[in-house]
Design a protein around this motif. Structure first.
Motif, PDB file in Angstrom:
ATOM      1  N   LEU A  57     -10.905  -6.921   0.346  1.00 28.76           N
ATOM      2  CA  LEU A  57     -11.401  -7.157   1.697  1.00 28.76           C
ATOM      3  C   LEU A  57     -10.905  -8.477   2.264  1.00 28.76           C
ATOM      4  N   GLY A  58     -10.653  -9.448   1.393  1.00 29.29           N
ATOM      5  CA  GLY A  58     -10.180 -10.739   1.852  1.00 29.29           C
ATOM      6  C   GLY A  58      -8.675 -10.887   1.779  1.00 29.29           C
ATOM      7  N   ALA A  59      -7.955  -9.805   1.496  1.00 32.16           N
ATOM      8  CA  ALA A  59      -6.502  -9.859   1.381  1.00 32.16           C
ATOM      9  C   ALA A  59      -5.842 -10.006   2.741  1.00 32.16           C
ATOM     10  N   LYS A  60      -4.644 -10.545   2.745  1.00 34.30           N
ATOM     11  CA  LYS A  60      -3.904 -10.720   3.988  1.00 34.30           C
ATOM     12  C   LYS A  60      -3.386  -9.367   4.460  1.00 34.30           C
ATOM     13  N   PRO A  61      -3.691  -8.947   5.686  1.00 29.95           N
ATOM     14  CA  PRO A  61      -3.244  -7.632   6.179  1.00 29.95           C
ATOM     15  C   PRO A  61      -1.726  -7.570   6.338  1.00 29.95           C
ATOM     16  N   VAL A  62      -1.187  -6.368   6.250  1.00 31.73           N
ATOM     17  CA  VAL A  62       0.230  -6.115   6.504  1.00 31.73           C
ATOM     18  C   VAL A  62       0.335  -5.068   7.611  1.00 31.73           C
ATOM     19  N   ALA A  63       1.509  -4.998   8.231  1.00 27.33           N
ATOM     20  CA  ALA A  63       1.677  -4.146   9.412  1.00 27.33           C
ATOM     21  C   ALA A  63       2.052  -2.710   9.070  1.00 27.33           C
ATOM     22  N   THR A  64       2.550  -2.475   7.867  1.00 27.37           N
ATOM     23  CA  THR A  64       2.950  -1.120   7.467  1.00 27.37           C
ATOM     24  C   THR A  64       2.354  -0.799   6.098  1.00 27.37           C
ATOM     25  N   PRO A  65       2.056   0.459   5.820  1.00 26.78           N
ATOM     26  CA  PRO A  65       1.437   0.806   4.539  1.00 26.78           C
ATOM     27  C   PRO A  65       2.389   0.816   3.361  1.00 26.78           C
ATOM     28  N   MET A  66       3.705   0.808   3.616  1.00 27.39           N
ATOM     29  CA  MET A  66       4.649   0.885   2.518  1.00 27.39           C
ATOM     30  C   MET A  66       5.904   0.090   2.836  1.00 27.39           C
ATOM     31  N   SER A  67       6.405  -0.609   1.830  1.00 24.78           N
ATOM     32  CA  SER A  67       7.635  -1.381   1.990  1.00 24.78           C
ATOM     33  C   SER A  67       8.837  -0.460   1.996  1.00 24.78           C
ATOM     34  N   GLN A  68       9.927  -0.923   2.606  1.00 22.31           N
ATOM     35  CA  GLN A  68      11.154  -0.139   2.630  1.00 22.31           C
ATOM     36  C   GLN A  68      11.958  -0.284   1.342  1.00 22.31           C
ATOM     37  N   SER A  69      11.517  -1.135   0.436  1.00 23.04           N
ATOM     38  CA  SER A  69      12.209  -1.292  -0.838  1.00 23.04           C
ATOM     39  C   SER A  69      12.092  -0.009  -1.647  1.00 23.04           C
ATOM     40  N   PRO A  70      13.175   0.406  -2.334  1.00 25.68           N
ATOM     41  CA  PRO A  70      13.133   1.658  -3.095  1.00 25.68           C
ATOM     42  C   PRO A  70      12.119   1.609  -4.226  1.00 25.68           C
ATOM     43  N   LEU A  71      11.410   2.703  -4.406  1.00 25.44           N
ATOM     44  CA  LEU A  71      10.396   2.817  -5.442  1.00 25.44           C
ATOM     45  C   LEU A  71      10.716   4.048  -6.282  1.00 25.44           C
ATOM     46  N   THR A  72      10.866   3.854  -7.587  1.00 32.37           N
ATOM     47  CA  THR A  72      11.215   4.954  -8.478  1.00 32.37           C
ATOM     48  C   THR A  72      10.188   5.079  -9.593  1.00 32.37           C
ATOM     49  N   LEU A  73      10.345   6.115 -10.396  1.00 26.78           N
ATOM     50  CA  LEU A  73       9.409   6.368 -11.485  1.00 26.78           C
ATOM     51  C   LEU A  73       9.449   5.265 -12.532  1.00 26.78           C
ATOM     52  N   HIS A  74      10.620   4.693 -12.763  1.00 25.27           N
ATOM     53  CA  HIS A  74      10.779   3.716 -13.843  1.00 25.27           C
ATOM     54  C   HIS A  74      10.817   2.273 -13.360  1.00 25.27           C
ATOM     55  N   SER A  75      10.575   2.021 -12.083  1.00 25.96           N
ATOM     56  CA  SER A  75      10.560   0.640 -11.602  1.00 25.96           C
ATOM     57  C   SER A  75       9.276  -0.051 -12.035  1.00 25.96           C
ATOM     58  N   GLY A  76       9.415  -1.270 -12.551  1.00 26.21           N
ATOM     59  CA  GLY A  76       8.248  -2.014 -13.006  1.00 26.21           C
ATOM     60  C   GLY A  76       7.912  -1.739 -14.463  1.00 26.21           C
ATOM     61  N   THR A  77       6.819  -2.351 -14.900  1.00 20.98           N
ATOM     62  CA  THR A  77       6.336  -2.210 -16.277  1.00 20.98           C
ATOM     63  C   THR A  77       5.139  -1.267 -16.314  1.00 20.98           C
ATOM     64  N   PRO A  78       5.126  -0.319 -17.244  1.00 22.81           N
ATOM     65  CA  PRO A  78       3.997   0.625 -17.310  1.00 22.81           C
ATOM     66  C   PRO A  78       2.664  -0.092 -17.453  1.00 22.81           C
ATOM     67  N   LEU A  79       1.651   0.396 -16.748  1.00 19.97           N
ATOM     68  CA  LEU A  79       0.317  -0.191 -16.805  1.00 19.97           C
ATOM     69  C   LEU A  79      -0.353   0.157 -18.137  1.00 19.97           C
ATOM     70  N   PHE A  90       2.389   9.547   4.154  1.00 21.37           N
ATOM     71  CA  PHE A  90       3.607   9.469   3.338  1.00 21.37           C
ATOM     72  C   PHE A  90       3.421   8.538   2.150  1.00 21.37           C
ATOM     73  N   ALA A  91       2.854   7.364   2.400  1.00 17.34           N
ATOM     74  CA  ALA A  91       2.681   6.388   1.327  1.00 17.34           C
ATOM     75  C   ALA A  91       1.787   6.940   0.216  1.00 17.34           C
ATOM     76  N   VAL A  92       0.707   7.615   0.586  1.00 18.68           N
ATOM     77  CA  VAL A  92      -0.200   8.185  -0.409  1.00 18.68           C
ATOM     78  C   VAL A  92       0.485   9.303  -1.182  1.00 18.68           C
ATOM     79  N   ASN A  93       1.228  10.144  -0.474  1.00 18.51           N
ATOM     80  CA  ASN A  93       1.944  11.225  -1.156  1.00 18.51           C
ATOM     81  C   ASN A  93       2.975  10.680  -2.137  1.00 18.51           C
ATOM     82  N   ARG A  94       3.673   9.642  -1.736  1.00 20.89           N
ATOM     83  CA  ARG A  94       4.700   9.066  -2.607  1.00 20.89           C
ATOM     84  C   ARG A  94       4.079   8.462  -3.864  1.00 20.89           C
ATOM     85  N   LEU A  95       3.014   7.712  -3.707  1.00 19.71           N
ATOM     86  CA  LEU A  95       2.392   7.077  -4.861  1.00 19.71           C
ATOM     87  C   LEU A  95       1.661   8.093  -5.735  1.00 19.71           C
ATOM     88  N   SER A  96       1.267   9.222  -5.173  1.00 14.65           N
ATOM     89  CA  SER A  96       0.625  10.266  -5.972  1.00 14.65           C
ATOM     90  C   SER A  96       1.598  10.877  -6.981  1.00 14.65           C
TER      91      SER A  96
END
Length: 251
Positions: free
Chosen positions: A2-24, A49-55
């Motif tokens: 609730l106290g986070a800084k708002p952003v103007a779009t729900p998703m960044s344009q940076s590419p997001l793939t299945l293997h990007s990042g470290t597994p949680l 779109f953002a919710v579908n992609r992250l799902s």
């Protein structure tokens, strides 16, 4: 958040793939957040779109996916007063915007198709979903999206008929791909399109009976574009407003 800084779009344009990042280590929180956002997307097409992609990463979320999920929450923090504007001064007509992002997912080259259906000038149904297989051309991807939209319009028209509501004109699907639009109006079935024969004959049947029209629209006016890919801030905000998501005072 609730106290986070708002952003103007729900998703960044940076590419997001299945293997990007470290597994949680523990994916429970990620799945809870995405599951909750899926319900919110029923009334907020701007995050569809953002919710579908992250799902698509629920089975193996990573730190990058978690950051993307929190970005949606940051977007919602700045748009808590936003909602769908339902108009009461429009004719009872049904029209839809259909679009596809050909090969948008770089990991498997499967296209994302989307549609937004309007009844009387207000959005009542929308979807952002990956197609089932790889499309070999943009025309094929767009035509599949038109076929999916036509199926939803058929259901809506059937529902309106049961409610005793008569439409003043046949439903219209707006598509920004010239090839797909031409294919809808072409009475000759070409052999190069035989792999989508079912979709072809499904749409053609409704057009020939007068129960559906498919019209071309410029890419700039394609509202479903916001549901097929992440967009830069000016374009996203423009489309979100045109779709009907805007800041509203509490009723």
């Amino acid at each position: 958040m609730l106290g986070a800084k708002p952003v103007a779009t729900p998703m960044s344009q940076s590419p997001l793939t299945l293997h990007s990042g470290t597994p949680l280590a523990d994916a429970k929180t990620y799945r809870m957040v995405i599951g909750t956002l899926q319900y919110l997307a029923f009334t907020r097409p701007d995050i569809a779109f953002a919710v579908n992609r992250l799902s698509q990463y629920m089975h193996q979320p990573t730190t990058d996916h978690w950051q993307a999920a929190k970005r949606i929450l940051r977007y919602l923090v700045g748009t808590t007063s936003h909602g769908i504007f339902i108009r009461s001064d429009c004719l009872l007509t049904v029209h839809a915007f259909s679009d596809a992002d050909w090969g948008g997912d770089k990991s498997d080259c499967i296209s994302t198709n989307a549609y937004i259906v309007y009844f009387g000038g207000s959005p009542i149904l929308w979807s952002s979903k990956k197609q089932r297989s790889v499309a070999r051309s943009s025309t094929e991807a767009e035509y599949r999206a038109v076929a999916n939209t036509a199926s939803e319009l058929q259901w809506i028209c059937s529902l309106l008929s049961e409610l005793g509501i008569t439409l003043s004109a046949a439903p219209v699907i707006y598509c920004d791909n010239m090839g797909a639009t031409y294919l809808c109006s072409n009475p000759v079935f070409h052999s190069r399109m035989k792999h989508i024969a079912i979709d072809y004959h499904f749409v053609r049947g409704y057009i020939q009976s007068g129960a559906l029209r498919v019209s071309h629209i410029s890419t700039h006016d394609q509202l479903a574009d916001a549901l097929t890919k992440p967009l830069p801030r000016p374009r996203f905000q423009e489309l979100a407003y045109k779709i009907g998501v805007k800041s509203l005072s509490p009723s």
